[in-house]
Design a protein around this motif. Structure first.
Motif, PDB file in Angstrom:
ATOM      1  N   HIS A  63      14.602  -2.911   2.505  1.00 40.80           N
ATOM      2  CA  HIS A  63      14.560  -3.167   3.952  1.00 40.80           C
ATOM      3  C   HIS A  63      14.195  -1.919   4.772  1.00 40.80           C
ATOM      4  N   GLN A  64      14.012  -0.781   4.120  1.00 41.45           N
ATOM      5  CA  GLN A  64      13.670   0.432   4.860  1.00 41.45           C
ATOM      6  C   GLN A  64      12.229   0.423   5.358  1.00 41.45           C
ATOM      7  N   GLY A  65      11.386  -0.430   4.803  1.00 46.28           N
ATOM      8  CA  GLY A  65      10.011  -0.513   5.289  1.00 46.28           C
ATOM      9  C   GLY A  65       9.039  -0.838   4.180  1.00 46.28           C
ATOM     10  N   ASN A  66       7.848  -1.302   4.568  1.00 38.28           N
ATOM     11  CA  ASN A  66       6.857  -1.677   3.560  1.00 38.28           C
ATOM     12  C   ASN A  66       6.058  -0.487   3.054  1.00 38.28           C
TER      13      ASN A  66
ATOM     14  N   LYS B 283       0.859  -1.178   0.000  1.00 37.65           N
ATOM     15  CA  LYS B 283       0.000   0.000   0.000  1.00 37.65           C
ATOM     16  C   LYS B 283       0.896   1.228   0.000  1.00 37.65           C
ATOM     17  N   LEU B 284       0.657   2.120  -0.935  1.00 37.08           N
ATOM     18  CA  LEU B 284       1.447   3.340  -1.037  1.00 37.08           C
ATOM     19  C   LEU B 284       0.603   4.500  -0.538  1.00 37.08           C
ATOM     20  N   GLY B 285       0.957   5.001   0.630  1.00 37.33           N
ATOM     21  CA  GLY B 285       0.168   6.063   1.230  1.00 37.33           C
ATOM     22  C   GLY B 285      -1.085   5.534   1.906  1.00 37.33           C
ATOM     23  N   SER B 286      -1.936   6.458   2.324  1.00 37.61           N
ATOM     24  CA  SER B 286      -3.107   6.115   3.140  1.00 37.61           C
ATOM     25  C   SER B 286      -4.433   6.294   2.411  1.00 37.61           C
ATOM     26  N   GLN B 287      -4.383   6.543   1.091  1.00 37.83           N
ATOM     27  CA  GLN B 287      -5.621   6.841   0.372  1.00 37.83           C
ATOM     28  C   GLN B 287      -6.134   5.674  -0.478  1.00 37.83           C
ATOM     29  N   GLY B 288      -5.444   4.527  -0.417  1.00 31.65           N
ATOM     30  CA  GLY B 288      -5.954   3.354  -1.119  1.00 31.65           C
ATOM     31  C   GLY B 288      -5.145   2.874  -2.299  1.00 31.65           C
ATOM     32  N   LEU B 289      -4.081   3.592  -2.666  1.00 26.84           N
ATOM     33  CA  LEU B 289      -3.264   3.164  -3.808  1.00 26.84           C
ATOM     34  C   LEU B 289      -2.432   1.944  -3.428  1.00 26.84           C
ATOM     35  N   GLU B 290      -2.490   0.930  -4.266  1.00 27.54           N
ATOM     36  CA  GLU B 290      -1.692  -0.279  -4.070  1.00 27.54           C
ATOM     37  C   GLU B 290      -0.833  -0.483  -5.303  1.00 27.54           C
ATOM     38  N   VAL B 291       0.459  -0.751  -5.098  1.00 23.70           N
ATOM     39  CA  VAL B 291       1.405  -0.875  -6.208  1.00 23.70           C
ATOM     40  C   VAL B 291       2.297  -2.087  -5.986  1.00 23.70           C
ATOM     41  N   SER B 292       3.038  -2.452  -7.016  1.00 27.79           N
ATOM     42  CA  SER B 292       4.068  -3.472  -6.841  1.00 27.79           C
ATOM     43  C   SER B 292       5.148  -2.918  -5.929  1.00 27.79           C
ATOM     44  N   ALA B 293       5.735  -3.777  -5.095  1.00 25.19           N
ATOM     45  CA  ALA B 293       6.724  -3.337  -4.111  1.00 25.19           C
ATOM     46  C   ALA B 293       7.974  -2.772  -4.759  1.00 25.19           C
ATOM     47  N   GLN B 294       8.192  -3.104  -6.005  1.00 30.19           N
ATOM     48  CA  GLN B 294       9.276  -2.512  -6.787  1.00 30.19           C
ATOM     49  C   GLN B 294       8.666  -1.979  -8.074  1.00 30.19           C
ATOM     50  N   GLY B 295       9.015  -0.754  -8.422  1.00 30.11           N
ATOM     51  CA  GLY B 295       8.499  -0.154  -9.642  1.00 30.11           C
ATOM     52  C   GLY B 295       9.543  -0.160 -10.738  1.00 30.11           C
ATOM     53  N   LEU B 296       9.204   0.460 -11.851  1.00 27.90           N
ATOM     54  CA  LEU B 296      10.124   0.581 -12.983  1.00 27.90           C
ATOM     55  C   LEU B 296      10.229   2.045 -13.380  1.00 27.90           C
ATOM     56  N   GLY B 297      11.413   2.619 -13.179  1.00 32.71           N
ATOM     57  CA  GLY B 297      11.677   3.972 -13.644  1.00 32.71           C
ATOM     58  C   GLY B 297      11.963   3.945 -15.135  1.00 32.71           C
ATOM     59  N   CYS B 298      11.219   4.720 -15.907  1.00 38.76           N
ATOM     60  CA  CYS B 298      11.292   4.627 -17.371  1.00 38.76           C
ATOM     61  C   CYS B 298      12.106   5.743 -18.017  1.00 38.76           C
ATOM     62  N   MET B 299      12.630   6.672 -17.246  1.00 39.79           N
ATOM     63  CA  MET B 299      13.331   7.835 -17.796  1.00 39.79           C
ATOM     64  C   MET B 299      14.431   7.455 -18.783  1.00 39.79           C
ATOM     65  N   GLY B 300      15.317   6.529 -18.384  1.00 42.60           N
ATOM     66  CA  GLY B 300      16.480   6.199 -19.187  1.00 42.60           C
ATOM     67  C   GLY B 300      16.152   5.577 -20.533  1.00 42.60           C
ATOM     68  N   MET B 301      14.911   5.179 -20.728  1.00 34.57           N
ATOM     69  CA  MET B 301      14.511   4.630 -22.023  1.00 34.57           C
ATOM     70  C   MET B 301      14.496   5.719 -23.092  1.00 34.57           C
ATOM     71  N   SER B 302      14.279   6.968 -22.658  1.00 39.04           N
ATOM     72  CA  SER B 302      14.066   8.052 -23.615  1.00 39.04           C
ATOM     73  C   SER B 302      14.979   9.252 -23.443  1.00 39.04           C
ATOM     74  N   ALA B 303      15.581   9.432 -22.274  1.00 45.28           N
ATOM     75  CA  ALA B 303      16.250  10.707 -22.028  1.00 45.28           C
ATOM     76  C   ALA B 303      17.311  10.625 -20.938  1.00 45.28           C
ATOM     77  N   PHE B 304      18.242  11.554 -21.004  1.00 46.73           N
ATOM     78  CA  PHE B 304      19.226  11.868 -19.967  1.00 46.73           C
ATOM     79  C   PHE B 304      20.353  10.841 -19.798  1.00 46.73           C
ATOM     80  N   TYR B 305      20.065   9.567 -19.989  1.00 46.62           N
ATOM     81  CA  TYR B 305      21.101   8.544 -19.864  1.00 46.62           C
ATOM     82  C   TYR B 305      21.508   8.052 -21.239  1.00 46.62           C
ATOM     83  N   GLY B 306      22.021   8.953 -22.055  1.00 50.18           N
ATOM     84  CA  GLY B 306      22.420   8.597 -23.401  1.00 50.18           C
ATOM     85  C   GLY B 306      21.265   8.713 -24.378  1.00 50.18           C
ATOM     86  N   PRO B 307      21.466   8.276 -25.626  1.00 48.13           N
ATOM     87  CA  PRO B 307      20.429   8.417 -26.658  1.00 48.13           C
ATOM     88  C   PRO B 307      19.213   7.559 -26.355  1.00 48.13           C
ATOM     89  N   PRO B 308      18.061   7.929 -26.905  1.00 47.12           N
ATOM     90  CA  PRO B 308      16.848   7.112 -26.716  1.00 47.12           C
ATOM     91  C   PRO B 308      17.060   5.683 -27.213  1.00 47.12           C
TER      92      PRO B 308
END
Length: 343
Positions: free
Chosen positions: A274-277, A11-36
């Motif tokens: 390990h910092q917390g759920n 559970k992410l936050g207290s308003q009801g959002l539930e997510v996978s415990a690990q996400g996927l940052g998509c920035m490097g697919m398109s920008a900043f870390y070399g060419p797209p």
């Protein structure tokens, strides 16, 4: 390391959002870390991540700009949308060749409409203010985000790189579901005040760059392979005067990883888990094998003694995380609402 571990939900936050415990940052697919990267390969990677249980995808209108949102929109066609908790962001502007940050209500609304169109969606699950506009009271910005929630255009509100006081002021206008911040073995300054504030208010924590921008994946050799358009090449911790010192840090982490039978990146990522759920790290990658390795970090168990050992090593890191503090939580204070003249 178990290769096919099931990614748990949190559970992410207290308003009801539930997510996978690990996400996927998509920035490097398109920008900043070399060419797209090639679009078909990235869509394949996103689909693979979803099949492995990683359903929290993180993007921004600043990545490209705009091209990463278009990529994510294409990837979410063919019945993928309902399985994903999508986060995107607004605030960065590129007007007349000039970089800026905006949080005024008109811009908030226009940015949201633009993101919805590029993503091909009717609603954004989690919408962050990417950086704080220090010229606009946070209450005015969040007030407009609240309207977007009421209109069904976004479900949950987030902040990125916000100070504790900014978070408190925002949360008083509308509940903040998540705060995104840089948190890793070598970036721990948020632990003193921001993390406790989030926990006091029931706000979820999304850790970006949990692998030290790839440092804990590749070590010092990472710099040797960076292209000139990869902005990590110019970050203080990757400069020669700091890199040689930080190399020793990596070697010591690598020694612990060898002892535990995992990779340095899995060890560093496990430390964040390990910092917390209430914490969801969002490591980015453009390779399926690296994604599998990141998921494997969920199987790495650390004792209190091992956590302390890692933290002792990382405390000696040299170099600031950015060339300046502009646009970070340290500079996120905004004027009081009483000074705001709505136009």
């Amino acid at each position: 390391m178990a290769a096919r571990v099931k990614v748990p939900r949190i559970k992410l936050g207290s308003q009801g959002l539930e997510v996978s415990a690990q996400g996927l940052g998509c920035m490097g697919m398109s920008a900043f870390y070399g060419p797209p990267k090639p679009e078909p390969d990235m869509i394949k990677l996103i689909h693979y991540a979803i099949s492995r249980g990683i359903t929290h995808l993180d993007t921004s209108d600043a990545y490209g700009p705009h091209t990463n949102e278009i990529l994510i929109g294409k990837a979410l066609k063919e019945g993928k949308r309902e399985t994903v908790q999508l986060a995107t962001k607004f605030a960065f502007t590129y007007e007349g060749g000039q970089f800026g940050i905006r949080g005024d209500p008109d811009y908030v609304r226009a940015a949201c409409e633009g993101s919805l169109k590029r993503l091909g969606l009717d609603c954004i699950d989690l919408y962050y203010q990417h950086r704080i506009d220090t010229n606009v009271p946070i209450e005015a910005t969040v007030g407009e985000l609240k309207k977007l929630v009421e209109e069904g255009k976004i479900k949950y509100i987030g902040l990125s790189e916000a100070s504790a006081s900014t978070i408190r002021r925002a949360h008083a206008v509308h509940p903040i579901t998540a705060v995104q911040l840089e948190w890793s073995l070598w970036t721990r300054d948020v632990e003193e005040e921001i993390i406790p504030t989030c926990r006091e208010l029931g706000i979820g924590i999304v850790a970006y760059s949990p692998l030290g921008r790839g440092f804990f994946s590749s070590g010092p050799k990472l710099v040797e392979n960076l292209t000139d358009d990869d902005y990590r090449k110019y970050m203080p911790r990757f400069q020669a005067e700091n890199l040689e010192h930080n190399k020793n840090l990596y070697e010591r982490v690598n020694a612990i990883a060898s002892r535990k039978g995992c990779t340095p990146s899995q060890l560093a990522l496990a430390w964040v888990h390990h910092q917390g759920n209430d914490v969801c790290p969002i490591p980015g990658t453009t390779k399926i094998e690296n994604l599998d390795q990141n998921i494997g970090a969920l199987c790495v168990k650390l004792s209190a003694e091992e956590m302390a050992e890692l933290e002792s090593i990382a405390s000696s890191i040299k170099g600031e995380r950015y060339a300046s503090d502009a646009g970070t939580w340290k500079t996120s204070e905004t004027p009081p609402l009483s000074t705001w003249k709505c136009t």
